[in-house]
Design a protein around this motif. Structure first.
Motif, PDB file in Angstrom:
ATOM      1  N   SER A  61      65.941  53.090  57.902  1.00  0.00           N
ATOM      2  CA  SER A  61      65.186  53.031  59.166  1.00  0.00           C
ATOM      3  C   SER A  61      64.191  51.879  59.160  1.00  0.00           C
ATOM      4  N   MET A  62      63.542  51.661  58.012  1.00  0.00           N
ATOM      5  CA  MET A  62      62.627  50.526  57.905  1.00  0.00           C
ATOM      6  C   MET A  62      63.389  49.213  58.032  1.00  0.00           C
ATOM      7  N   MET A  63      64.600  49.153  57.466  1.00  0.00           N
ATOM      8  CA  MET A  63      65.405  47.935  57.544  1.00  0.00           C
ATOM      9  C   MET A  63      65.825  47.641  58.980  1.00  0.00           C
ATOM     10  N   LEU A  64      66.112  48.680  59.768  1.00  0.00           N
ATOM     11  CA  LEU A  64      66.563  48.468  61.145  1.00  0.00           C
ATOM     12  C   LEU A  64      65.428  48.023  62.066  1.00  0.00           C
ATOM     13  N   PHE A  65      64.209  47.924  61.555  1.00  0.00           N
ATOM     14  CA  PHE A  65      63.121  47.313  62.328  1.00  0.00           C
ATOM     15  C   PHE A  65      62.758  45.940  61.763  1.00  0.00           C
ATOM     16  N   PHE A  66      62.299  45.896  60.511  1.00  0.00           N
ATOM     17  CA  PHE A  66      61.872  44.623  59.926  1.00  0.00           C
ATOM     18  C   PHE A  66      63.064  43.708  59.663  1.00  0.00           C
ATOM     19  N   GLY A  67      64.137  44.259  59.088  1.00  0.00           N
ATOM     20  CA  GLY A  67      65.314  43.435  58.834  1.00  0.00           C
ATOM     21  C   GLY A  67      66.041  43.053  60.094  1.00  0.00           C
ATOM     22  N   ALA A  68      65.984  43.908  61.140  1.00  0.00           N
ATOM     23  CA  ALA A  68      66.646  43.567  62.395  1.00  0.00           C
ATOM     24  C   ALA A  68      65.958  42.380  63.075  1.00  0.00           C
ATOM     25  N   PHE A  69      64.652  42.251  62.888  1.00  0.00           N
ATOM     26  CA  PHE A  69      63.960  41.082  63.448  1.00  0.00           C
ATOM     27  C   PHE A  69      64.440  39.804  62.769  1.00  0.00           C
ATOM     28  N   VAL A  70      64.588  39.837  61.454  1.00  0.00           N
ATOM     29  CA  VAL A  70      65.049  38.648  60.724  1.00  0.00           C
ATOM     30  C   VAL A  70      66.480  38.312  61.127  1.00  0.00           C
ATOM     31  N   PHE A 105      73.391  40.442  58.254  1.00  0.00           N
ATOM     32  CA  PHE A 105      72.067  39.946  57.857  1.00  0.00           C
ATOM     33  C   PHE A 105      71.059  41.083  57.761  1.00  0.00           C
ATOM     34  N   THR A 106      71.172  42.064  58.651  1.00  0.00           N
ATOM     35  CA  THR A 106      70.249  43.198  58.607  1.00  0.00           C
ATOM     36  C   THR A 106      70.435  44.000  57.323  1.00  0.00           C
ATOM     37  N   LEU A 107      71.671  44.219  56.909  1.00  0.00           N
ATOM     38  CA  LEU A 107      71.928  44.932  55.650  1.00  0.00           C
ATOM     39  C   LEU A 107      71.501  44.107  54.449  1.00  0.00           C
ATOM     40  N   ALA A 108      71.604  42.779  54.546  1.00  0.00           N
ATOM     41  CA  ALA A 108      71.211  41.926  53.414  1.00  0.00           C
ATOM     42  C   ALA A 108      69.711  41.956  53.179  1.00  0.00           C
ATOM     43  N   THR A 109      68.921  42.170  54.237  1.00  0.00           N
ATOM     44  CA  THR A 109      67.463  42.214  54.057  1.00  0.00           C
ATOM     45  C   THR A 109      67.010  43.440  53.272  1.00  0.00           C
ATOM     46  N   LEU A 110      67.894  44.429  53.119  1.00  0.00           N
ATOM     47  CA  LEU A 110      67.525  45.607  52.324  1.00  0.00           C
ATOM     48  C   LEU A 110      67.362  45.267  50.843  1.00  0.00           C
ATOM     49  N   MET A 111      67.833  44.087  50.455  1.00  0.00           N
ATOM     50  CA  MET A 111      67.644  43.639  49.069  1.00  0.00           C
ATOM     51  C   MET A 111      66.161  43.514  48.727  1.00  0.00           C
ATOM     52  N   PHE A 112      65.331  43.150  49.706  1.00  0.00           N
ATOM     53  CA  PHE A 112      63.897  43.011  49.469  1.00  0.00           C
ATOM     54  C   PHE A 112      63.209  44.366  49.336  1.00  0.00           C
ATOM     55  N   ALA A 113      63.938  45.447  49.572  1.00  0.00           N
ATOM     56  CA  ALA A 113      63.376  46.788  49.402  1.00  0.00           C
ATOM     57  C   ALA A 113      63.809  47.447  48.107  1.00  0.00           C
ATOM     58  N   VAL A 114      64.974  47.071  47.554  1.00  0.00           N
ATOM     59  CA  VAL A 114      65.499  47.744  46.358  1.00  0.00           C
ATOM     60  C   VAL A 114      65.280  46.945  45.083  1.00  0.00           C
ATOM     61  N   VAL A 115      65.053  45.639  45.197  1.00  0.00           N
ATOM     62  CA  VAL A 115      64.866  44.817  43.988  1.00  0.00           C
ATOM     63  C   VAL A 115      63.415  44.802  43.508  1.00  0.00           C
ATOM     64  N   PRO A 116      62.385  44.654  44.387  1.00  0.00           N
ATOM     65  CA  PRO A 116      60.998  44.635  43.888  1.00  0.00           C
ATOM     66  C   PRO A 116      60.572  45.845  43.076  1.00  0.00           C
ATOM     67  N   PRO A 117      61.011  47.094  43.369  1.00  0.00           N
ATOM     68  CA  PRO A 117      60.602  48.212  42.499  1.00  0.00           C
ATOM     69  C   PRO A 117      61.039  48.070  41.051  1.00  0.00           C
ATOM     70  N   LEU A 118      61.981  47.173  40.773  1.00  0.00           N
ATOM     71  CA  LEU A 118      62.410  46.954  39.394  1.00  0.00           C
ATOM     72  C   LEU A 118      61.301  46.332  38.546  1.00  0.00           C
ATOM     73  N   PHE A 119      60.348  45.652  39.175  1.00  0.00           N
ATOM     74  CA  PHE A 119      59.267  44.977  38.456  1.00  0.00           C
ATOM     75  C   PHE A 119      57.970  45.777  38.464  1.00  0.00           C
TER      76      PHE A 119
END
Length: 495
Positions: A315-324, A422-436
């Motif tokens: 749901s967060m991706m369909l707002f912030f990622g949808a804008f990108v 592109f909207t699905l690709a922006t979800l990478m910025f949500a799943v990769v940062p928690p690794l650090f």
């Protein structure tokens, strides 16, 4: 064993108190100031209390027999009524001058303990240890451990310190200040002592890759179901908003098609902005609801908790990622950007800000995931836990959703496939940062134990549900689903 919390029935009042805690806040008692107190009220001072105690003591003494005064022996010392500051000596001018000079000379900042540089240590080389072993194997009587060996070889790779250095390090105070950052000195490694013992670091048990197959399949199935639910809520909001402008719509598995066409007079700047903005806005509202209400206030099981985490991220991706994605492809959320006549520089700026917001909001998303029992748990392998629960399911599930939307039919909106990709690709910025983020830990059951391991039948059930939903969307919506929402209300006098 920790004490168990008292379990009570979770009725309606319990959930209302969880959702609206400010309603049940207890009011603090208001005390009336003594200026507004009534005239008959009397306030006791400390002298009044002392006088009352003295009178009570005298009454007790009169009621009882007279007691002889205490007799002190030579060895005993009578109590003296000492008042603070009575026998205090005045400081002389010389003592004050010494105190000022001591502050000027910075004696308080000098080291209180001697350095260990003057101490001498004797070290043993590997050749000495081999000779000692050979001598010990041949004849134990020829080996004398009291003999001192003047060999000093520093071994900086080993950090085995003596007990005295540990005490010294424990007693040394760290002085922190603004200028301490610029006065940092390299820590001096104290020489180590080699002995005949072999110091080996125990190797951690390697977790087999096969143990992560179960959580990967489970999380991938949950991601697909959560994405389809979030996508349907997005499209449903768009169709309902279009119905208020008397515009009918048809839902396909790859887009929402409007039969009136792109050049109908029903389209204007206002309804285009509201129709295309309704989907991202309902997604943002649902993301806030999932995180701050469901995941914080309620405590579902491990499966439902992970499912709501994926609902929140999608749901967060369909707002912030949808804008990108809309700013790049000019589809979906991009129509809002176009009709607001946003400059290309502002598009890039807001896209970067939204990508950073995705990473910042999902920085602690691991704290909402359930901690399970088994080799694939968070405490055994932190990176494996995050990769198997977030990164690999997003990669596999996102790829399957992109392939599902491939269509031989030319869509009404150009680049709608690229918009979803592109909207699905922006979800990478949500799943990769928690690794650090190494400070957060997964959610525990009742804050004290891990969730039980997921059974195979549960994983199989979620996989079947995911496959059924994909087929239902791909096959059922291939011919389109017509939607028109009308509200007819006519109130008047009947003739």
């Amino acid at each position: 064993m920790p004490r168990h919390k008292r379990r009570h029935r979770k009725d309606l009042k319990y959930w209302v108190k969880k959702l609206f805690p400010f309603v049940f806040q207890r009011r603090r008692p208001s005390f009336q100031p003594f200026e507004k107190a009534p005239a008959e009220a009397k306030f006791l001072t400390l002298e009044d209390i002392k006088a009352a105690r003295a009178e009570a003591f005298e009454r007790d003494q009169e009621a009882t027999e007279p007691v002889s005064p205490p007799v002190f022996e030579d060895t005993q010392r009578p109590q003296l009524n000492f008042k603070p500051g009575q026998n205090r000596k005045k400081k002389s001018a010389t003592s004050r001058l010494k105190r000022v000079l001591k502050k000027i000379s910075f004696n308080s900042f000098k080291k209180k303990y001697k350095s260990s540089s003057a101490e001498k240590y004797h070290f043993l080389t590997p050749e000495d240890i081999k000779r000692a072993k050979e001598a010990n194997d041949t004849d134990t009587s020829t080996w004398h451990p009291e003999v001192e060996i003047d060999i000093s070889v520093e071994r900086p790779e080993l950090d085995i310190r003596t007990s005295t250095s540990r005490k010294r390090k424990h007693l040394r105070k760290k002085r922190r200040g603004f200028f301490s950052f610029f006065n940092k000195k390299k820590k001096r490694r104290e020489p180590s002592i080699l002995s005949s013992l072999e110091f080996t670091i125990p190797e951690q048990e390697r977790i087999p890759v096969a143990s992560y197959i179960r959580p990967v399949l489970n999380s991938t199935a949950l991601f697909i179901v959560a994405y389809l639910v979030s996508w349907f809520i997005y499209q449903f909001a768009v169709m309902v908003t279009a119905s208020f402008s008397k515009i009918d719509s048809v839902l396909y598995y790859y887009e929402v098609m409007f039969p009136i066409g792109n050049y109908s007079p029903k389209w204007n700047q206002t309804n285009i902005i509201f129709i295309t903005l309704s989907g991202p806005m309902i997604s943002l509202i649902m993301a806030i609801f999932y995180r701050f209400v469901v995941l914080r206030k309620f405590h579902p099981g491990a499966q439902m908790r992970q499912f709501f985490v994926w609902l929140y991220l999608n749901s967060m991706m369909l707002f912030f990622g949808a804008f990108v994605g809309g700013a790049i492809t000019r589809q979906g959320f991009g129509y809002v950007v176009d009709w607001l006549y946003m400059n290309i520089a502002f598009r890039i700026l807001f896209s970067l800000i939204f990508l950073m917001l995705i990473g910042w909001i999902s920085w602690k998303v691991v704290s909402y995931l359930p901690e399970t029992v088994g080799k694939e748990s968070y405490k055994n392998n932190r990176n494996g836990y995050i990769i198997s629960r977030l990164i690999i399911p997003w990669f596999i599930g996102g790829g399957l959703m992109v392939l599902m939307k491939l269509s031989p039919v030319i869509p009404q909106h150009e680049n709608i496939f690229n918009y979803d990709a592109f909207t699905l690709a922006t979800l990478m910025f949500a799943v990769v940062p928690p690794l650090f983020n190494t400070k957060v830990k997964p959610h525990l059951l009742q804050n004290r134990k891990s969730y039980p391991r997921t059974h195979r039948t549960t994983i199989a059930a979620w996989i079947i549900i995911a496959i059924a939903l994909v087929l239902l969307v791909r096959v059922g919506l291939s011919y389109g689903m017509y939607f028109m929402f009308n509200i007819s209300l006519d109130i008047g006098r009947y003739h």
